[in-house]
Design a protein around this motif. Structure first.
Motif, PDB file in Angstrom:
ATOM      1  N   ALA A 225       0.841  -1.212   0.000  1.00  0.00           N
ATOM      2  CA  ALA A 225       0.000   0.000   0.000  1.00  0.00           C
ATOM      3  C   ALA A 225       0.873   1.259   0.000  1.00  0.00           C
ATOM      4  CB  ALA A 225      -0.924  -0.015   1.222  1.00  0.00           C
ATOM      5  N   LEU A 226       1.937   1.218   0.805  1.00  0.00           N
ATOM      6  CA  LEU A 226       2.847   2.374   0.844  1.00  0.00           C
ATOM      7  C   LEU A 226       3.511   2.590  -0.519  1.00  0.00           C
ATOM      8  CD1 LEU A 226       4.455   1.805   4.348  1.00  0.00           C
ATOM      9  CD2 LEU A 226       3.322   3.913   3.634  1.00  0.00           C
ATOM     10  N   LEU A 227       3.860   1.478  -1.158  1.00  0.00           N
ATOM     11  CA  LEU A 227       4.511   1.595  -2.467  1.00  0.00           C
ATOM     12  C   LEU A 227       3.579   2.286  -3.470  1.00  0.00           C
ATOM     13  CD1 LEU A 227       6.765   1.065  -4.491  1.00  0.00           C
ATOM     14  CD2 LEU A 227       5.880  -1.258  -4.799  1.00  0.00           C
ATOM     15  N   GLN A 228       2.299   1.913  -3.451  1.00  0.00           N
ATOM     16  CA  GLN A 228       1.351   2.546  -4.378  1.00  0.00           C
ATOM     17  C   GLN A 228       1.297   4.048  -4.141  1.00  0.00           C
ATOM     18  OE1 GLN A 228       0.239   1.141  -7.062  1.00  0.00           O
ATOM     19  NE2 GLN A 228       1.346  -0.633  -6.271  1.00  0.00           N
ATOM     20  N   GLU A 229       1.355   4.435  -2.869  1.00  0.00           N
ATOM     21  CA  GLU A 229       1.313   5.862  -2.553  1.00  0.00           C
ATOM     22  C   GLU A 229       2.553   6.585  -3.089  1.00  0.00           C
ATOM     23  OE1 GLU A 229       0.162   8.773   1.122  1.00  0.00           O
ATOM     24  OE2 GLU A 229      -0.043   6.611   1.306  1.00  0.00           O
ATOM     25  N   PHE A 230       3.717   5.959  -2.896  1.00  0.00           N
ATOM     26  CA  PHE A 230       4.948   6.581  -3.414  1.00  0.00           C
ATOM     27  C   PHE A 230       4.946   6.641  -4.942  1.00  0.00           C
ATOM     28  CE2 PHE A 230       6.678   5.746   0.854  1.00  0.00           C
ATOM     29  CZ  PHE A 230       7.261   6.973   1.088  1.00  0.00           C
ATOM     30  N   LYS A 231       4.369   5.627  -5.571  1.00  0.00           N
ATOM     31  CA  LYS A 231       4.325   5.626  -7.035  1.00  0.00           C
ATOM     32  C   LYS A 231       3.436   6.747  -7.565  1.00  0.00           C
ATOM     33  CE  LYS A 231       5.301   0.849  -8.397  1.00  0.00           C
ATOM     34  NZ  LYS A 231       4.688  -0.418  -8.831  1.00  0.00           N
ATOM     35  N   THR A 232       2.445   7.138  -6.775  1.00  0.00           N
ATOM     36  CA  THR A 232       1.544   8.210  -7.218  1.00  0.00           C
ATOM     37  C   THR A 232       2.323   9.501  -7.469  1.00  0.00           C
ATOM     38  OG1 THR A 232      -0.188   7.199  -5.897  1.00  0.00           O
ATOM     39  CG2 THR A 232      -0.577   9.455  -6.617  1.00  0.00           C
ATOM     40  N   ASP A 233       3.372   9.701  -6.713  1.00  0.00           N
ATOM     41  CA  ASP A 233       4.281  10.836  -6.925  1.00  0.00           C
ATOM     42  C   ASP A 233       3.520  12.170  -6.943  1.00  0.00           C
ATOM     43  OD1 ASP A 233       6.553  12.246  -7.311  1.00  0.00           O
ATOM     44  OD2 ASP A 233       6.959  11.546  -9.344  1.00  0.00           O
ATOM     45  N   TYR A 234       2.934  12.491  -5.809  1.00  0.00           N
ATOM     46  CA  TYR A 234       2.091  13.690  -5.696  1.00  0.00           C
ATOM     47  C   TYR A 234       2.831  14.981  -6.061  1.00  0.00           C
ATOM     48  CZ  TYR A 234      -0.944  10.573  -3.004  1.00  0.00           C
ATOM     49  OH  TYR A 234      -1.752   9.536  -2.619  1.00  0.00           O
ATOM     50  N   ASN A 235       4.133  15.011  -5.826  1.00  0.00           N
ATOM     51  CA  ASN A 235       4.869  16.268  -6.038  1.00  0.00           C
ATOM     52  C   ASN A 235       5.694  16.286  -7.329  1.00  0.00           C
ATOM     53  OD1 ASN A 235       3.897  17.601  -3.826  1.00  0.00           O
ATOM     54  ND2 ASN A 235       5.508  16.872  -2.450  1.00  0.00           N
ATOM     55  N   GLN A 236       5.272  15.455  -8.270  1.00  0.00           N
ATOM     56  CA  GLN A 236       6.046  15.348  -9.517  1.00  0.00           C
ATOM     57  C   GLN A 236       6.231  16.710 -10.193  1.00  0.00           C
ATOM     58  OE1 GLN A 236       4.194  12.903 -12.510  1.00  0.00           O
ATOM     59  NE2 GLN A 236       6.170  12.333 -13.384  1.00  0.00           N
ATOM     60  N   THR A 237       5.191  17.542 -10.168  1.00  0.00           N
ATOM     61  CA  THR A 237       5.274  18.825 -10.882  1.00  0.00           C
ATOM     62  C   THR A 237       5.324  20.011  -9.907  1.00  0.00           C
ATOM     63  OG1 THR A 237       2.867  18.894 -11.012  1.00  0.00           O
ATOM     64  CG2 THR A 237       4.041  17.930 -12.894  1.00  0.00           C
ATOM     65  N   HIS A 238       5.627  19.698  -8.653  1.00  0.00           N
ATOM     66  CA  HIS A 238       5.559  20.762  -7.636  1.00  0.00           C
ATOM     67  C   HIS A 238       6.774  21.690  -7.652  1.00  0.00           C
ATOM     68  CE1 HIS A 238       4.580  22.802  -3.953  1.00  0.00           C
ATOM     69  NE2 HIS A 238       5.663  22.362  -3.348  1.00  0.00           N
ATOM     70  N   PHE A 239       7.935  21.131  -7.885  1.00  0.00           N
ATOM     71  CA  PHE A 239       9.173  21.908  -7.689  1.00  0.00           C
ATOM     72  C   PHE A 239       9.590  22.640  -8.967  1.00  0.00           C
ATOM     73  CE2 PHE A 239       9.105  18.702  -4.384  1.00  0.00           C
ATOM     74  CZ  PHE A 239       9.401  19.456  -3.253  1.00  0.00           C
ATOM     75  N   VAL A 240       8.800  23.619  -9.322  1.00  0.00           N
ATOM     76  CA  VAL A 240       9.081  24.417 -10.523  1.00  0.00           C
ATOM     77  C   VAL A 240       9.381  25.851 -10.086  1.00  0.00           C
ATOM     78  CG1 VAL A 240       8.168  25.254 -12.724  1.00  0.00           C
ATOM     79  CG2 VAL A 240       7.546  22.964 -11.901  1.00  0.00           C
ATOM     80  N   ARG A 241      10.510  26.343 -10.504  1.00  0.00           N
ATOM     81  CA  ARG A 241      10.920  27.678 -10.075  1.00  0.00           C
ATOM     82  C   ARG A 241      10.309  28.763 -10.939  1.00  0.00           C
ATOM     83  NH1 ARG A 241      15.783  28.791  -7.695  1.00  0.00           N
ATOM     84  NH2 ARG A 241      16.481  29.939  -9.521  1.00  0.00           N
ATOM     85  N   ASN A 242      10.440  29.987 -10.446  1.00  0.00           N
ATOM     86  CA  ASN A 242       9.950  31.131 -11.221  1.00  0.00           C
ATOM     87  C   ASN A 242      10.894  32.323 -10.972  1.00  0.00           C
ATOM     88  OD1 ASN A 242       9.201  32.572  -8.826  1.00  0.00           O
ATOM     89  ND2 ASN A 242       7.471  31.167  -8.647  1.00  0.00           N
ATOM     90  N   PRO A 243      10.703  33.416 -11.698  1.00  0.00           N
ATOM     91  CA  PRO A 243      11.650  34.548 -11.586  1.00  0.00           C
ATOM     92  C   PRO A 243      11.680  35.202 -10.196  1.00  0.00           C
ATOM     93  CG  PRO A 243      10.287  34.734 -13.563  1.00  0.00           C
ATOM     94  CD  PRO A 243       9.704  33.624 -12.761  1.00  0.00           C
ATOM     95  N   GLU A 244      10.671  34.924  -9.375  1.00  0.00           N
ATOM     96  CA  GLU A 244      10.641  35.516  -8.021  1.00  0.00           C
ATOM     97  C   GLU A 244      11.888  35.159  -7.215  1.00  0.00           C
ATOM     98  OE1 GLU A 244       7.238  34.787  -5.457  1.00  0.00           O
ATOM     99  OE2 GLU A 244       5.943  34.713  -7.212  1.00  0.00           O
ATOM    100  N   PHE A 245      12.435  33.970  -7.450  1.00  0.00           N
ATOM    101  CA  PHE A 245      13.561  33.490  -6.647  1.00  0.00           C
ATOM    102  C   PHE A 245      14.767  34.413  -6.757  1.00  0.00           C
ATOM    103  CE2 PHE A 245      10.989  29.765  -6.616  1.00  0.00           C
ATOM    104  CZ  PHE A 245      11.399  28.999  -5.540  1.00  0.00           C
TER     105      PHE A 245
END
Ligand SMILES: [Fe+2]
Ligand SMILES: [Fe+2]
Length: 349
Positions: A100-120
């Motif tokens: 069950a834990l493996l299925q959750e990790f495979k879902t990869d909720y943050n796959q597109t989360h870490f995207v930077r922008n010019p604010e940095f």
């Protein structure tokens, strides 16, 4: 892992020893070996206060000044790990829970989360003086701690493949998360015209050896502490946006869920190894680790009040909140024995 993760530098039980790990800088070009050192403390950082870099060129950091409180890289007894996760030897392994834990990790909720922008970059350019210095140190230390998790989990994923493919894949997916976190922090350093040479550090830095039991205690605590630190900073800055001096904190809400999932996995691992929770020795060790981790975190943060004050936090209050919340959730972890108190398994003081 997170910024305070795996900084258990105060721990030195007899069962642990330091191993010189793969010092292989000989084949590297001389330029890559030139040292640009970490600052040892906030006060030293403030005192150094170099001017803002003027050009776009990044300084590659290839050496870290080791202090008692520097985040470390860890290694363990991988043969013992293989025995612990062999389902034929250990009948306590709950394979359904790991599936069950493996299925959750495979879902990869943050796959597109870490995207930077010019604010940095714009935010970094506005920072100067002691706050700029302490921010750089925050990014360096956090990147090192996240990368430490990546290295350990990646190796565990590799070594456990044959013995327990499900557990191995979870470790590999956690190393994916930690690589993402470390990479995002290293990109943050590029806003300050710096970068950590993580490939070089992998080969050149010493690794600290922890027995598997201690790896479980330390990583469980580190992941859960990481969760509480990130979510506390996120909530504080959401309520007090005037202190939002750098956009990386806006990413902490989803980011901390990665750390929470990592902690949940270690909770399941501990449950599968009741010998690490239930006898009096295990209880003493787990208490010792709790105390050591909290003291290390507190000493680290007290050296860096400039950072916490810079984002509007009272260092002591922040640490007390993180410790108290962590004690509560640690006490709620599954426990196999009702009659013996344990830091990870019951509500006894
Ligand atoms: Fe992480
Ligand atoms: Fe983590």
């Amino acid at each position: 892992m997170a910024s305070s993760a795996m900084e258990l530098s105060l721990l030195n039980p007899a069962a642990m020893r330091h191993r010189a790990a793969r010092p292989s800088s000989a084949g590297l070009p001389l330029a890559r070996r030139s040292a640009v050192r970490f600052r040892a403390s906030a006060s030293a950082a403030a005192a150094a206060a170099p001017p803002k870099p003027s050009g776009p060129k990044k300084r590659g950091k290839t050496e870290i000044q080791e202090t008692l409180l520097t985040p470390r890289f860890y290694t363990t007894d991988f043969d013992e790990m293989e025995r612990l996760f062999n389902a034929e030897i250990n009948k306590q392994l709950n394979q359904a829970e790991f599936d069950a834990l493996l299925q959750e990790f495979k879902t990869d909720y943050n796959q597109t989360h870490f995207v930077r922008n010019p604010e940095f970059k714009a935010a970094a350019d506005k920072m100067d003086g002691p706050l700029r210095q302490i921010f750089v140190e925050f990014l360096e230390r956090s990147c090192t701690a996240e990368f430490s998790g990546f290295l350990l989990y990646k190796e565990l994923g590799r070594r456990l493949k044959k013995t327990n493919p499900v557990v191995a894949e979870i470790f590999s997916l956690m190393s994916r998360d930690e690589a993402r976190h470390a990479g995002f922090l290293n990109k943050g350093l590029s806003d300050f015209n710096l970068a950590l040479d993580l490939g070089f550090l992998t080969k050149a830095r010493k690794y600290t050896f922890f027995k598997p039991k201690f790896i479980f205690y330390a990583t469980y605590l580190s992941e859960k502490i990481g969760y509480w630190r990130y979510i506390t900073i996120f909530r504080h800055l959401k309520a007090n946006p005037e202190y939002q001096v750098y956009p990386i904190f806006k990413y902490f809400e989803n980011w901390c869920q990665d750390e929470n999932r990592h902690g949940d996995f270690f909770s399941a691992l501990l449950k599968a190894q009741p010998q690490f929770l239930n006898d009096w020795k295990a209880k003493l060790w787990s208490r010792f680790f709790c105390l050591s981790v909290y003291v290390t975190m507190y000493l680290n943060d007290c050296q860096r009040t400039t950072f916490y004050e810079g984002i509007g936090l009272d260092t002591k209050e922040f640490d007390m909140h993180v410790i108290i919340e962590n004690v509560h959730i640690s006490a709620d972890q599954p426990h196999n024995s009702e009659d013996l108190p344990c830091c990870f398994g019951c509500r006894e003081p």
